[in-house]
Design a protein around this motif. Structure first.
Motif, short mmCIF file in Angstrom:
data_model
loop_
_atom_site.label_atom_id
_atom_site.label_comp_id
_atom_site.label_asym_id
_atom_site.label_seq_id
_atom_site.Cartn_x
_atom_site.Cartn_y
_atom_site.Cartn_z
N PHE A 163 3.07 -6.77 -12.71
CA PHE A 163 2.62 -7.93 -12.50
C PHE A 163 1.02 -7.61 -13.10
CE2 PHE A 163 5.83 -8.61 -9.59
CZ PHE A 163 5.80 -9.56 -9.41
N THR A 164 0.24 -8.37 -13.62
CA THR A 164 -0.96 -8.38 -14.11
C THR A 164 -1.87 -9.06 -13.03
OG1 THR A 164 -0.48 -8.79 -16.25
CG2 THR A 164 -2.39 -9.23 -15.63
N VAL A 165 -3.00 -8.18 -12.82
CA VAL A 165 -3.78 -8.66 -11.57
C VAL A 165 -5.37 -8.68 -12.23
CG1 VAL A 165 -2.33 -7.63 -9.97
CG2 VAL A 165 -4.24 -6.30 -10.73
N LYS A 166 -6.26 -9.12 -11.37
CA LYS A 166 -7.60 -9.33 -11.65
C LYS A 166 -8.36 -8.09 -11.39
CE LYS A 166 -8.76 -13.60 -13.17
NZ LYS A 166 -9.84 -13.78 -14.24
N ASP A 167 -8.33 -7.39 -10.10
CA ASP A 167 -8.87 -6.24 -9.60
C ASP A 167 -7.87 -5.30 -9.06
OD1 ASP A 167 -10.40 -4.77 -8.19
OD2 ASP A 167 -11.85 -6.22 -7.42
N ILE A 168 -7.90 -4.29 -9.79
CA ILE A 168 -6.56 -3.44 -9.53
C ILE A 168 -7.24 -2.41 -8.25
CG2 ILE A 168 -7.68 -1.43 -10.71
CD1 ILE A 168 -4.01 -2.16 -11.32
N HIS A 169 -8.29 -2.32 -7.97
CA HIS A 169 -8.72 -1.61 -6.64
C HIS A 169 -8.40 -2.63 -5.31
CE1 HIS A 169 -9.79 1.56 -9.10
NE2 HIS A 169 -10.58 0.87 -9.88
N ALA A 170 -8.83 -3.78 -5.68
CA ALA A 170 -8.61 -4.70 -4.55
C ALA A 170 -7.07 -5.03 -4.12
CB ALA A 170 -9.21 -6.08 -4.75
N VAL A 171 -6.20 -5.02 -5.25
CA VAL A 171 -4.92 -5.09 -5.06
C VAL A 171 -4.19 -3.74 -4.31
CG1 VAL A 171 -2.53 -4.87 -6.05
CG2 VAL A 171 -4.23 -6.36 -6.89
N MET A 172 -4.97 -2.62 -4.57
CA MET A 172 -4.39 -1.41 -3.94
C MET A 172 -4.89 -1.34 -2.40
SD MET A 172 -5.09 2.72 -4.91
CE MET A 172 -3.63 2.59 -6.07
N ALA A 173 -6.05 -1.64 -2.15
CA ALA A 173 -6.49 -1.80 -0.98
C ALA A 173 -5.63 -2.66 0.02
CB ALA A 173 -8.07 -2.01 -0.81
N HIS A 174 -5.30 -3.93 -0.66
CA HIS A 174 -4.52 -4.80 0.10
C HIS A 174 -3.23 -4.49 0.37
CE1 HIS A 174 -2.84 -8.74 1.28
NE2 HIS A 174 -1.76 -8.55 0.33
N LEU A 175 -2.59 -3.75 -0.48
CA LEU A 175 -1.26 -3.13 -0.30
C LEU A 175 -1.26 -1.97 0.89
CD1 LEU A 175 0.13 -2.72 -3.99
CD2 LEU A 175 0.87 -4.37 -2.24
N LYS A 176 -2.45 -1.37 0.87
CA LYS A 176 -2.26 -0.33 1.83
C LYS A 176 -2.58 -1.00 3.16
CE LYS A 176 -4.12 3.38 -0.79
NZ LYS A 176 -5.41 4.32 -1.15
#
Length: 246
Positions: A163-176
């Motif tokens: 998946f392509t995302v806007k903010d990779i670091h925000a995605v990682m924080a959300h998944l955690k």
């Protein structure tokens, strides 16, 4: 004081030169990769200057994945990726594959059956960005030995989706933050890795899904900001803004 100022200026100049060199090397690497890709693409898709691919290709429609449990996988994609339900088919165990002619059509065991199929929409393009989930029961079903009973990354037939995302670091924080909801899910490549690709920088990482399949997330340095998030998240953002205004 003058000596310290001079030293600071020299250090700043060195840092600036190093950063400039790194940017130059990155651009050179990207240019080399692009040139090689263009040459490779031309050699594959043209013959004597004539395009040889299928006519009227509008892009990939969907990816089909056989999972241990369609219900579980669908809930995961809907919760984590804002995927939308499109359609589903549920079947009883009878008739089996042999009676349906599936044993020859799909080359599966005569006594196998497919109790559940579901299609999910994972983006806004009306003809693309779908994932189709299959659930099979079969006496000779392969039992992978990888993580959570999935295929190992090195196994022939292993596959993953990205998946392509806007903010990779925000995605990682959300998944955690939601990891506790999905036993077995874990993050790979923390922090994310970055590399030159398609004329820009791609930053990405993987997760392992609750059933063991790998899923990748990518952020693009140049084209990424030009894209838009999917409709579900645009609406969510609008609702949040409206609530804040009220």
């Amino acid at each position: 004081m003058m000596l310290r100022s001079a030293a600071a200026a020299a250090a700043a100049a060195t840092a600036a030169a190093t950063a400039c060199t790194r940017r130059t090397l990155a651009r050179a690497t990207v240019a080399a990769v692009n040139a090689a890709a263009a040459t490779w693409s031309r050699s594959l898709h043209t013959r004597a200057g004539v395009y040889t691919g299928i006519p009227g290709n509008m892009g990939m429609d969907h990816v089909g994945i056989t999972v241990p449990n369609v219900e579980q996988a669908a809930k995961f994609f809907m919760d984590v990726f804002d995927a939308r339900f499109d359609w589903e088919v549920k079947r009883e165990a009878e008739p089996r594959a042999a009676e349906r002619g599936w044993d020859t059509l799909f080359n599966v065991h005569p006594q196998s059956y497919m109790p559940h199929v579901m299609m999910l929409k994972c983006g806004d393009h009306h003809l693309a960005q779908y994932i189709e989930l299959f659930e099979w029961n079969s006496p000779d079903q392969n039992k992978p030995t990888g993580e959570l009973g999935w295929t190992k990354f090195s196994d022939i037939g292993n596959a993953y989706v990205a998946f392509t995302v806007k903010d990779i670091h925000a995605v990682m924080a959300h998944l955690k933050s939601i990891q506790h909801k999905w036993p077995g899910m874990r993050v790979i490549q923390d922090p994310p890795m970055s590399f030159p690709l398609r004329g820009e920088i791609c930053t990405s990482f993987f997760i392992v899904s609750p059933w063991g399949m790998w899923i990748e997330f990518s952020q693009w340095s140049e084209s990424g900001p030009q894209g838009s998030v999917i409709a579900a998240q645009r609406q969510s953002g609008a609702d949040t803004a409206a609530a804040g205004a009220g």
